[in-house]
Each structure stands twice: as structure tokens, then as C-alpha cells.
Design an enzyme around this catalytic site. Structure first.
Site, PDB file in Angstrom:
ATOM      1  N   TYR A 125      10.813   9.402   1.968  1.00  7.55           N
ATOM      2  CA  TYR A 125      10.955   8.480   0.839  1.00  7.55           C
ATOM      3  C   TYR A 125      11.670   9.080  -0.370  1.00  7.55           C
ATOM      4  O   TYR A 125      11.909   8.377  -1.354  1.00  7.55           O
ATOM      5  CB  TYR A 125       9.571   7.964   0.417  1.00  7.55           C
ATOM      6  CG  TYR A 125       8.872   7.232   1.537  1.00  7.55           C
ATOM      7  CD1 TYR A 125       9.302   5.973   1.934  1.00  7.55           C
ATOM      8  CD2 TYR A 125       7.801   7.799   2.213  1.00  7.55           C
ATOM      9  CE1 TYR A 125       8.687   5.302   2.977  1.00  7.55           C
ATOM     10  CE2 TYR A 125       7.176   7.133   3.249  1.00  7.55           C
ATOM     11  CZ  TYR A 125       7.624   5.888   3.627  1.00  7.55           C
ATOM     12  OH  TYR A 125       7.012   5.222   4.657  1.00  7.55           O
ATOM     13  N   GLU A 138      12.564  -9.268   2.292  1.00  8.32           N
ATOM     14  CA  GLU A 138      11.752  -8.133   2.741  1.00  8.32           C
ATOM     15  C   GLU A 138      12.563  -6.854   2.550  1.00  8.32           C
ATOM     16  O   GLU A 138      13.715  -6.784   2.973  1.00  8.32           O
ATOM     17  CB  GLU A 138      11.411  -8.334   4.225  1.00  8.32           C
ATOM     18  CG  GLU A 138      10.625  -7.239   4.871  1.00  8.32           C
ATOM     19  CD  GLU A 138      10.407  -7.485   6.367  1.00  8.32           C
ATOM     20  OE1 GLU A 138      10.157  -6.496   7.075  1.00  8.32           O
ATOM     21  OE2 GLU A 138      10.490  -8.650   6.831  1.00  8.32           O
ATOM     22  N   ARG A 175      12.457   4.989  12.853  1.00  7.69           N
ATOM     23  CA  ARG A 175      11.150   5.634  12.768  1.00  7.69           C
ATOM     24  C   ARG A 175      10.297   5.270  13.975  1.00  7.69           C
ATOM     25  O   ARG A 175      10.804   4.828  14.999  1.00  7.69           O
ATOM     26  CB  ARG A 175      10.493   5.228  11.444  1.00  7.69           C
ATOM     27  CG  ARG A 175      11.329   5.737  10.249  1.00  7.69           C
ATOM     28  CD  ARG A 175      10.687   5.518   8.934  1.00  7.69           C
ATOM     29  NE  ARG A 175       9.405   6.226   8.873  1.00  7.69           N
ATOM     30  CZ  ARG A 175       8.483   5.968   7.967  1.00  7.69           C
ATOM     31  NH1 ARG A 175       8.682   5.035   7.044  1.00  7.69           N
ATOM     32  NH2 ARG A 175       7.340   6.638   7.961  1.00  7.69           N
ATOM     33  N   PRO A 198       0.795  -1.220   0.000  1.00  4.96           N
ATOM     34  CA  PRO A 198       0.000   0.000   0.000  1.00  4.96           C
ATOM     35  C   PRO A 198       0.828   1.271   0.000  1.00  4.96           C
ATOM     36  O   PRO A 198       1.886   1.362   0.629  1.00  4.96           O
ATOM     37  CB  PRO A 198      -0.819  -0.104   1.287  1.00  4.96           C
ATOM     38  CG  PRO A 198      -0.057  -1.037   2.153  1.00  4.96           C
ATOM     39  CD  PRO A 198       0.620  -1.996   1.227  1.00  4.96           C
ATOM     40  N   ASN A 199       0.324   2.233  -0.735  1.00  5.68           N
ATOM     41  CA  ASN A 199       0.833   3.597  -0.830  1.00  5.68           C
ATOM     42  C   ASN A 199       2.125   3.741  -1.614  1.00  5.68           C
ATOM     43  O   ASN A 199       2.592   4.855  -1.833  1.00  5.68           O
ATOM     44  CB  ASN A 199       0.981   4.232   0.557  1.00  5.68           C
ATOM     45  CG  ASN A 199      -0.343   4.269   1.290  1.00  5.68           C
ATOM     46  OD1 ASN A 199      -1.336   4.723   0.733  1.00  5.68           O
ATOM     47  ND2 ASN A 199      -0.362   3.760   2.501  1.00  5.68           N
ATOM     48  N   ARG A 235       4.794  11.210  -2.036  1.00  5.91           N
ATOM     49  CA  ARG A 235       4.431  10.838  -0.669  1.00  5.91           C
ATOM     50  C   ARG A 235       5.603  11.097   0.278  1.00  5.91           C
ATOM     51  O   ARG A 235       6.666  10.496   0.129  1.00  5.91           O
ATOM     52  CB  ARG A 235       4.059   9.360  -0.615  1.00  5.91           C
ATOM     53  CG  ARG A 235       3.804   8.856   0.774  1.00  5.91           C
ATOM     54  CD  ARG A 235       3.649   7.353   0.794  1.00  5.91           C
ATOM     55  NE  ARG A 235       3.483   6.891   2.155  1.00  5.91           N
ATOM     56  CZ  ARG A 235       3.843   5.711   2.582  1.00  5.91           C
ATOM     57  NH1 ARG A 235       4.378   4.832   1.756  1.00  5.91           N
ATOM     58  NH2 ARG A 235       3.676   5.377   3.837  1.00  5.91           N
ATOM     59  N   ASN A 256       8.155  -5.435  -0.724  1.00  4.42           N
ATOM     60  CA  ASN A 256       7.985  -4.266   0.121  1.00  4.42           C
ATOM     61  C   ASN A 256       6.504  -4.216   0.449  1.00  4.42           C
ATOM     62  O   ASN A 256       5.696  -3.730  -0.340  1.00  4.42           O
ATOM     63  CB  ASN A 256       8.427  -2.982  -0.580  1.00  4.42           C
ATOM     64  CG  ASN A 256       8.328  -1.774   0.327  1.00  4.42           C
ATOM     65  OD1 ASN A 256       7.639  -1.793   1.335  1.00  4.42           O
ATOM     66  ND2 ASN A 256       9.012  -0.709  -0.046  1.00  4.42           N
ATOM     67  N   HIS A 269      12.513  -2.443   2.654  1.00  7.12           N
ATOM     68  CA  HIS A 269      11.888  -1.169   3.046  1.00  7.12           C
ATOM     69  C   HIS A 269      12.765  -0.036   2.546  1.00  7.12           C
ATOM     70  O   HIS A 269      13.988  -0.087   2.696  1.00  7.12           O
ATOM     71  CB  HIS A 269      11.741  -1.079   4.566  1.00  7.12           C
ATOM     72  CG  HIS A 269      10.917  -2.185   5.128  1.00  7.12           C
ATOM     73  ND1 HIS A 269       9.544  -2.176   5.063  1.00  7.12           N
ATOM     74  CD2 HIS A 269      11.273  -3.345   5.721  1.00  7.12           C
ATOM     75  CE1 HIS A 269       9.095  -3.305   5.610  1.00  7.12           C
ATOM     76  NE2 HIS A 269      10.117  -4.021   6.010  1.00  7.12           N
ATOM     77  N   ALA A 326       3.051  -0.840   5.051  1.00  2.00           N
ATOM     78  CA  ALA A 326       2.490  -0.924   6.401  1.00  2.00           C
ATOM     79  C   ALA A 326       1.987  -2.322   6.754  1.00  2.00           C
ATOM     80  O   ALA A 326       1.923  -2.677   7.933  1.00  2.00           O
ATOM     81  CB  ALA A 326       1.366   0.093   6.557  1.00  2.00           C
TER      82      ALA A 326
END
Length: 148
Positions: A25, A99, A108, A12-13, A20, A75, A101, A78
Site C-alpha cells: 500500500y 469501486e 494478489r 476496514p483497515n 500497514r 474502497n 482499490h 476486504a
């Protein structure tokens, strides 16, 4: 001709990359990520399936569709921190998965420090922006069994 497929799956996103939260990012777009992944896959004689979805169930289906492939670079956005369904799909698929990111999730918010996916993937790469995807493809290629 590439010998096998690597699936790069985005949650998502990630379709909003480039606009964004650029302070986190950057200005890299999803199209930039795809171009880098295509070049990296080709360099390892792999073909590429590149997808993005904002829907958890669709991401589960994409992991299922990757069964029997060379590997997955994921990726999950969330969903990394919330989805037992994705964790179970990865475990059930048997596909080597990395995985990824874009940001360093450990620098964060505290809720981002836990991943439901990490216990069932080959490795985790975070904090290197789009290069994390390239590193994920390279890691899968480096783990390739040597043919006689």
C-alpha cells in the site's frame, strides 16, 4: 459554492494506511487520500464527505446516507470480497458508485479476484494507489448530465 456532494467511503483497515503493509500500500496515509480527494472534488465543483470505518454495518449506513448525492467513491477493503450487505446497500441506494482499490487486486491472492460489489457499481478502478480515488471522482464528474 459546490453544487453537490460526492461521498468517499473507506472500509476496514484503511485507517492504518502509511504503516500497514507498505510493500503493498505504500506510505500514503488516509489523510493524504483525503487531501487528494478534497482537491479533486473542488476541481469538479463538488463538495466532499470523507469517511472511514472498520464496521460493516456502519459502512452500510454511510451508503444509505449518500442517497440523493452526486455519487460515491467506495474502497470497501476486504468487505469487497465478503459482503452481500454492502452489495445490497449499493443496489438499493441508487447512487452512482465507483469501486476503488489501492492495489491491483488481480495481482494478489485469488480470493481478492471476486467482488460482490462490481456487478452493482458504475465502474472499478484498482492498482493506481491514491490516484484511483481521484480517477473515481473524475469519472463521476465526467458522467454528470449536461444542463440545458
Amino acid at each position: 459554492m459546490p453544487e453537490q456532494f460526492v461521498h468517499v467511503l473507506n472500509g476496514p483497515n484503511l485507517n492504518l494506511l502509511g504503516t500497514r503493509e507498505p510493500e503493498i500500500y505504500g506510505t500514503t496515509t488516509l489523510a493524504d487520500v483525503e487531501a487528494a480527494c478534497r482537491a479533486a472534488a473542488a476541481g469538479h465543483k463538488l463538495d466532499l464527505v470523507f469517511r472511514q470505518t472498520n464496521h460493516e454495518g456502519e459502512l452500510v449506513e454511510q451508503i444509505h446516507a449518500a442517497r440523493g448525492s452526486f455519487g460515491v467513491v467506495l474502497n470497501a477493503g476486504a468487505y469487497t470480497h465478503t459482503s452481500v450487505a454492502l452489495r445490497d446497500a449499493i443496489a438499493a441506494s441508487g447512487v452512482p458508485t465507483v469501486e476503488v482499490h489501492l492495489s491491483n487486486v488481480f495481482a494478489r491472492e485469488a480470493f481478492r479476484h471476486h467482488s460482490y460489489l462490481s456487478p452493482v457499481v458504475r465502474g472499478v478502478i484498482c492498482g493506481f494507489g491514491l490516484n484511483g480515488y481521484v480517477l473515481g471522482i473524475a469519472a463521476l464528474a465526467a458522467a454528470r448530465p449536461t444542463l440545458p
